[in-house]
Motif scaffolding. Structure first.
Motif, PDB file in Angstrom:
ATOM      1  N   LYS A  30       0.786  -1.232   0.000  1.00 33.88           N
ATOM      2  CA  LYS A  30       0.000   0.000   0.000  1.00 33.88           C
ATOM      3  C   LYS A  30       0.816   1.279   0.000  1.00 33.88           C
ATOM      4  CE  LYS A  30      -3.979  -2.079   2.107  1.00 33.88           C
ATOM      5  NZ  LYS A  30      -4.997  -2.048   3.102  1.00 33.88           N
ATOM      6  N   HIS A  31       2.077   1.249   0.341  1.00 34.63           N
ATOM      7  CA  HIS A  31       2.830   2.491   0.491  1.00 34.63           C
ATOM      8  C   HIS A  31       3.477   3.003  -0.801  1.00 34.63           C
ATOM      9  CE1 HIS A  31       6.025  -0.531   0.999  1.00 34.63           C
ATOM     10  NE2 HIS A  31       6.836   0.409   0.566  1.00 34.63           N
ATOM     11  N   PHE A  32       3.009   2.572  -1.966  1.00 35.26           N
ATOM     12  CA  PHE A  32       3.608   2.981  -3.233  1.00 35.26           C
ATOM     13  C   PHE A  32       2.781   4.040  -3.967  1.00 35.26           C
ATOM     14  CE2 PHE A  32       6.041  -1.110  -3.124  1.00 35.26           C
ATOM     15  CZ  PHE A  32       7.282  -0.513  -3.052  1.00 35.26           C
ATOM     16  N   ASN A  33       2.530   5.166  -3.348  1.00 40.04           N
ATOM     17  CA  ASN A  33       1.917   6.334  -3.988  1.00 40.04           C
ATOM     18  C   ASN A  33       0.632   6.027  -4.768  1.00 40.04           C
ATOM     19  OD1 ASN A  33       4.147   7.734  -3.042  1.00 40.04           O
ATOM     20  ND2 ASN A  33       5.295   7.395  -4.929  1.00 40.04           N
ATOM     21  N   GLY A  34      -0.255   5.243  -4.210  1.00 35.42           N
ATOM     22  CA  GLY A  34      -1.526   4.959  -4.864  1.00 35.42           C
ATOM     23  C   GLY A  34      -1.485   3.842  -5.890  1.00 35.42           C
ATOM     24  N   VAL A  35      -0.308   3.334  -6.209  1.00 29.77           N
ATOM     25  CA  VAL A  35      -0.207   2.220  -7.150  1.00 29.77           C
ATOM     26  C   VAL A  35      -0.774   0.975  -6.473  1.00 29.77           C
ATOM     27  CG1 VAL A  35       1.400   0.672  -8.307  1.00 29.77           C
ATOM     28  CG2 VAL A  35       1.749   3.135  -8.432  1.00 29.77           C
ATOM     29  N   LYS A  36      -1.655   0.279  -7.165  1.00 29.45           N
ATOM     30  CA  LYS A  36      -2.263  -0.905  -6.570  1.00 29.45           C
ATOM     31  C   LYS A  36      -1.809  -2.214  -7.207  1.00 29.45           C
ATOM     32  CE  LYS A  36      -6.113   1.420  -4.589  1.00 29.45           C
ATOM     33  NZ  LYS A  36      -7.509   1.600  -4.426  1.00 29.45           N
ATOM     34  N   ALA A  37      -1.359  -2.153  -8.473  1.00 33.31           N
ATOM     35  CA  ALA A  37      -0.965  -3.386  -9.160  1.00 33.31           C
ATOM     36  C   ALA A  37       0.200  -3.116 -10.108  1.00 33.31           C
ATOM     37  CB  ALA A  37      -2.143  -3.975  -9.930  1.00 33.31           C
ATOM     38  N   ILE A  38       1.015  -4.132 -10.294  1.00 32.01           N
ATOM     39  CA  ILE A  38       2.123  -4.105 -11.246  1.00 32.01           C
ATOM     40  C   ILE A  38       1.826  -5.180 -12.296  1.00 32.01           C
ATOM     41  CG2 ILE A  38       3.505  -5.685  -9.838  1.00 32.01           C
ATOM     42  CD1 ILE A  38       6.006  -4.174 -10.786  1.00 32.01           C
ATOM     43  N   THR A  39       2.042  -4.855 -13.553  1.00 31.11           N
ATOM     44  CA  THR A  39       1.708  -5.784 -14.634  1.00 31.11           C
ATOM     45  C   THR A  39       2.969  -6.252 -15.351  1.00 31.11           C
ATOM     46  OG1 THR A  39      -0.424  -4.700 -14.952  1.00 31.11           O
ATOM     47  CG2 THR A  39       0.370  -6.074 -16.763  1.00 31.11           C
ATOM     48  N   TYR A  40       3.011  -7.562 -15.583  1.00 34.47           N
ATOM     49  CA  TYR A  40       4.088  -8.201 -16.339  1.00 34.47           C
ATOM     50  C   TYR A  40       3.489  -9.009 -17.476  1.00 34.47           C
ATOM     51  CZ  TYR A  40       7.637  -7.158 -12.838  1.00 34.47           C
ATOM     52  OH  TYR A  40       8.507  -6.510 -12.021  1.00 34.47           O
ATOM     53  N   ARG A  41       4.256  -9.161 -18.526  1.00 34.98           N
ATOM     54  CA  ARG A  41       3.951 -10.145 -19.562  1.00 34.98           C
ATOM     55  C   ARG A  41       4.834 -11.349 -19.282  1.00 34.98           C
ATOM     56  NH1 ARG A  41       3.576  -6.063 -24.466  1.00 34.98           N
ATOM     57  NH2 ARG A  41       1.380  -5.566 -24.210  1.00 34.98           N
ATOM     58  N   LEU A  42       4.216 -12.494 -19.173  1.00 30.90           N
ATOM     59  CA  LEU A  42       4.949 -13.739 -18.985  1.00 30.90           C
ATOM     60  C   LEU A  42       5.061 -14.393 -20.353  1.00 30.90           C
ATOM     61  CD1 LEU A  42       3.121 -14.959 -15.761  1.00 30.90           C
ATOM     62  CD2 LEU A  42       5.131 -13.501 -15.946  1.00 30.90           C
ATOM     63  N   TRP A  43       6.294 -14.486 -20.860  1.00 33.35           N
ATOM     64  CA  TRP A  43       6.544 -14.994 -22.202  1.00 33.35           C
ATOM     65  C   TRP A  43       6.916 -16.473 -22.170  1.00 33.35           C
ATOM     66  CZ3 TRP A  43       6.007 -12.454 -26.820  1.00 33.35           C
ATOM     67  CH2 TRP A  43       5.753 -11.084 -26.747  1.00 33.35           C
ATOM     68  N   TYR A  44       6.394 -17.205 -23.162  1.00 33.37           N
ATOM     69  CA  TYR A  44       6.697 -18.624 -23.348  1.00 33.37           C
ATOM     70  C   TYR A  44       7.203 -18.819 -24.768  1.00 33.37           C
ATOM     71  CZ  TYR A  44       3.858 -18.996 -19.168  1.00 33.37           C
ATOM     72  OH  TYR A  44       3.363 -18.841 -17.899  1.00 33.37           O
ATOM     73  N   GLN A  45       8.126 -19.745 -24.914  1.00 29.65           N
ATOM     74  CA  GLN A  45       8.687 -20.034 -26.231  1.00 29.65           C
ATOM     75  C   GLN A  45       8.525 -21.524 -26.512  1.00 29.65           C
ATOM     76  OE1 GLN A  45      12.845 -19.046 -26.615  1.00 29.65           O
ATOM     77  NE2 GLN A  45      12.652 -18.835 -28.816  1.00 29.65           N
ATOM     78  N   GLN A  46       8.150 -21.848 -27.739  1.00 27.37           N
ATOM     79  CA  GLN A  46       7.948 -23.235 -28.134  1.00 27.37           C
ATOM     80  C   GLN A  46       9.197 -23.790 -28.812  1.00 27.37           C
ATOM     81  OE1 GLN A  46       5.053 -24.080 -31.262  1.00 27.37           O
ATOM     82  NE2 GLN A  46       4.294 -25.801 -30.054  1.00 27.37           N
ATOM     83  N   HIS A  47       9.607 -24.984 -28.371  1.00 26.89           N
ATOM     84  CA  HIS A  47      10.710 -25.667 -29.038  1.00 26.89           C
ATOM     85  C   HIS A  47      10.213 -26.154 -30.396  1.00 26.89           C
ATOM     86  CE1 HIS A  47      13.551 -25.967 -25.646  1.00 26.89           C
ATOM     87  NE2 HIS A  47      12.457 -25.990 -24.902  1.00 26.89           N
ATOM     88  N   ILE A  48      11.028 -25.955 -31.418  1.00 24.57           N
ATOM     89  CA  ILE A  48      10.610 -26.389 -32.750  1.00 24.57           C
ATOM     90  C   ILE A  48      11.442 -27.550 -33.286  1.00 24.57           C
ATOM     91  CG2 ILE A  48       9.553 -24.204 -33.429  1.00 24.57           C
ATOM     92  CD1 ILE A  48      12.147 -23.471 -34.845  1.00 24.57           C
ATOM     93  N   ASN A  49      12.522 -27.898 -32.583  1.00 23.50           N
ATOM     94  CA  ASN A  49      13.381 -29.003 -33.009  1.00 23.50           C
ATOM     95  C   ASN A  49      13.748 -29.872 -31.807  1.00 23.50           C
ATOM     96  OD1 ASN A  49      13.654 -28.163 -35.763  1.00 23.50           O
ATOM     97  ND2 ASN A  49      15.060 -26.561 -35.063  1.00 23.50           N
ATOM     98  N   GLY A  50      14.217 -31.057 -32.099  1.00 17.99           N
ATOM     99  CA  GLY A  50      14.757 -31.930 -31.066  1.00 17.99           C
ATOM    100  C   GLY A  50      13.701 -32.677 -30.271  1.00 17.99           C
ATOM    101  N   GLU A  51      14.159 -33.300 -29.193  1.00 16.91           N
ATOM    102  CA  GLU A  51      13.276 -34.154 -28.392  1.00 16.91           C
ATOM    103  C   GLU A  51      12.183 -33.361 -27.676  1.00 16.91           C
ATOM    104  OE1 GLU A  51      15.581 -34.690 -24.190  1.00 16.91           O
ATOM    105  OE2 GLU A  51      16.385 -35.822 -25.891  1.00 16.91           O
ATOM    106  N   ASN A  52      12.370 -32.053 -27.489  1.00 17.43           N
ATOM    107  CA  ASN A  52      11.358 -31.223 -26.837  1.00 17.43           C
ATOM    108  C   ASN A  52      10.462 -30.483 -27.833  1.00 17.43           C
ATOM    109  OD1 ASN A  52      12.146 -31.855 -24.197  1.00 17.43           O
ATOM    110  ND2 ASN A  52      13.785 -30.341 -24.280  1.00 17.43           N
ATOM    111  N   SER A  53      10.497 -30.883 -29.090  1.00 15.66           N
ATOM    112  CA  SER A  53       9.716 -30.216 -30.133  1.00 15.66           C
ATOM    113  C   SER A  53       8.242 -30.160 -29.735  1.00 15.66           C
ATOM    114  CB  SER A  53       9.870 -30.962 -31.450  1.00 15.66           C
ATOM    115  OG  SER A  53       9.166 -30.296 -32.460  1.00 15.66           O
ATOM    116  N   GLY A  54       7.659 -28.966 -29.854  1.00 18.31           N
ATOM    117  CA  GLY A  54       6.256 -28.763 -29.507  1.00 18.31           C
ATOM    118  C   GLY A  54       6.029 -28.328 -28.068  1.00 18.31           C
ATOM    119  N   ARG A  55       7.034 -28.443 -27.221  1.00 18.90           N
ATOM    120  CA  ARG A  55       6.905 -28.097 -25.798  1.00 18.90           C
ATOM    121  C   ARG A  55       7.056 -26.585 -25.604  1.00 18.90           C
ATOM    122  NH1 ARG A  55      10.485 -31.303 -21.692  1.00 18.90           N
ATOM    123  NH2 ARG A  55       9.055 -32.888 -22.415  1.00 18.90           N
ATOM    124  N   TRP A  56       6.163 -26.026 -24.792  1.00 18.23           N
ATOM    125  CA  TRP A  56       6.225 -24.609 -24.434  1.00 18.23           C
ATOM    126  C   TRP A  56       6.948 -24.474 -23.107  1.00 18.23           C
ATOM    127  CZ3 TRP A  56       4.613 -20.796 -27.656  1.00 18.23           C
ATOM    128  CH2 TRP A  56       3.792 -21.177 -28.723  1.00 18.23           C
TER     129      TRP A  56
END
Length: 166
Positions: free
Chosen positions: A124-150
């Protein structure tokens, strides 16, 4: 799993909640470009000034502040700044030595990256700021044994909100 298959499962979480058992977040297909540099404190201040952030926070040895200004103290430990779809992530990695990662979103069809936005309530002590927003990024493997895995890739600071997020 393809993004199309995921989207079908995700749509069922609203119409038939027992179908999946949990509510799956909406994932947005896009692309994130990263550039990484190392620098001293003076160079860091110059990079932040050139970036011209709109929002940001900085952690010092004795406090955390919300500010889009260039740090005025050289005891900076960590900071994040944002400007639209771009952000800077700063970490102290040694005495007077910083890691700076610049992130820029580039909407790209057929990308192997997706993100979801997540807002987190702050103290509460952050000058009226109530929420912080992040983008959570995921990347998909396109080759190898993990192909298709995010896998988790990186979190990108987007900014603050004066309202509590749902």
């Amino acid at each position: 799993m393809s993004l199309n298959t995921y989207s079908i499962l995700q749509s069922h979480t609203h119409t038939a909640p027992d179908f999946v058992g949990v509510e799956l977040p909406t994932l947005i297909q896009s692309n994130l470009t990263l550039s990484h540099e190392y620098c001293n404190f003076d160079q860091l201040c110059s990079k932040i000034h050139t970036f011209q952030p709109q929002q940001g926070w900085a952690m010092y040895r004795d406090s955390v502040t919300i500010s889009s200004n260039v740090p005025s103290r050289n005891d900076l430990i960590e900071a994040e700044y944002s400007r639209g779809e771009e952000s800077l992530q700063i970490r102290l990695i040694g005495p007077e030595h910083y890691s700076v990662c610049k992130m820029a979103m580039n909407p790209t069809p057929n990308s192997h990256m997706v993100y979801k936005e997540q807002s987190i309530l702050v103290q509460k002590h952050f000058n009226g700021v109530k929420a912080i927003t992040y983008r959570l990024w995921y990347q998909q493997h396109i080759n190898g044994e993990n192909s298709g895995r995010w896998e988790a890739f990186v979190q990108q600071f987007i900014g603050f909100s004066q309202q509590e997020e749902k």
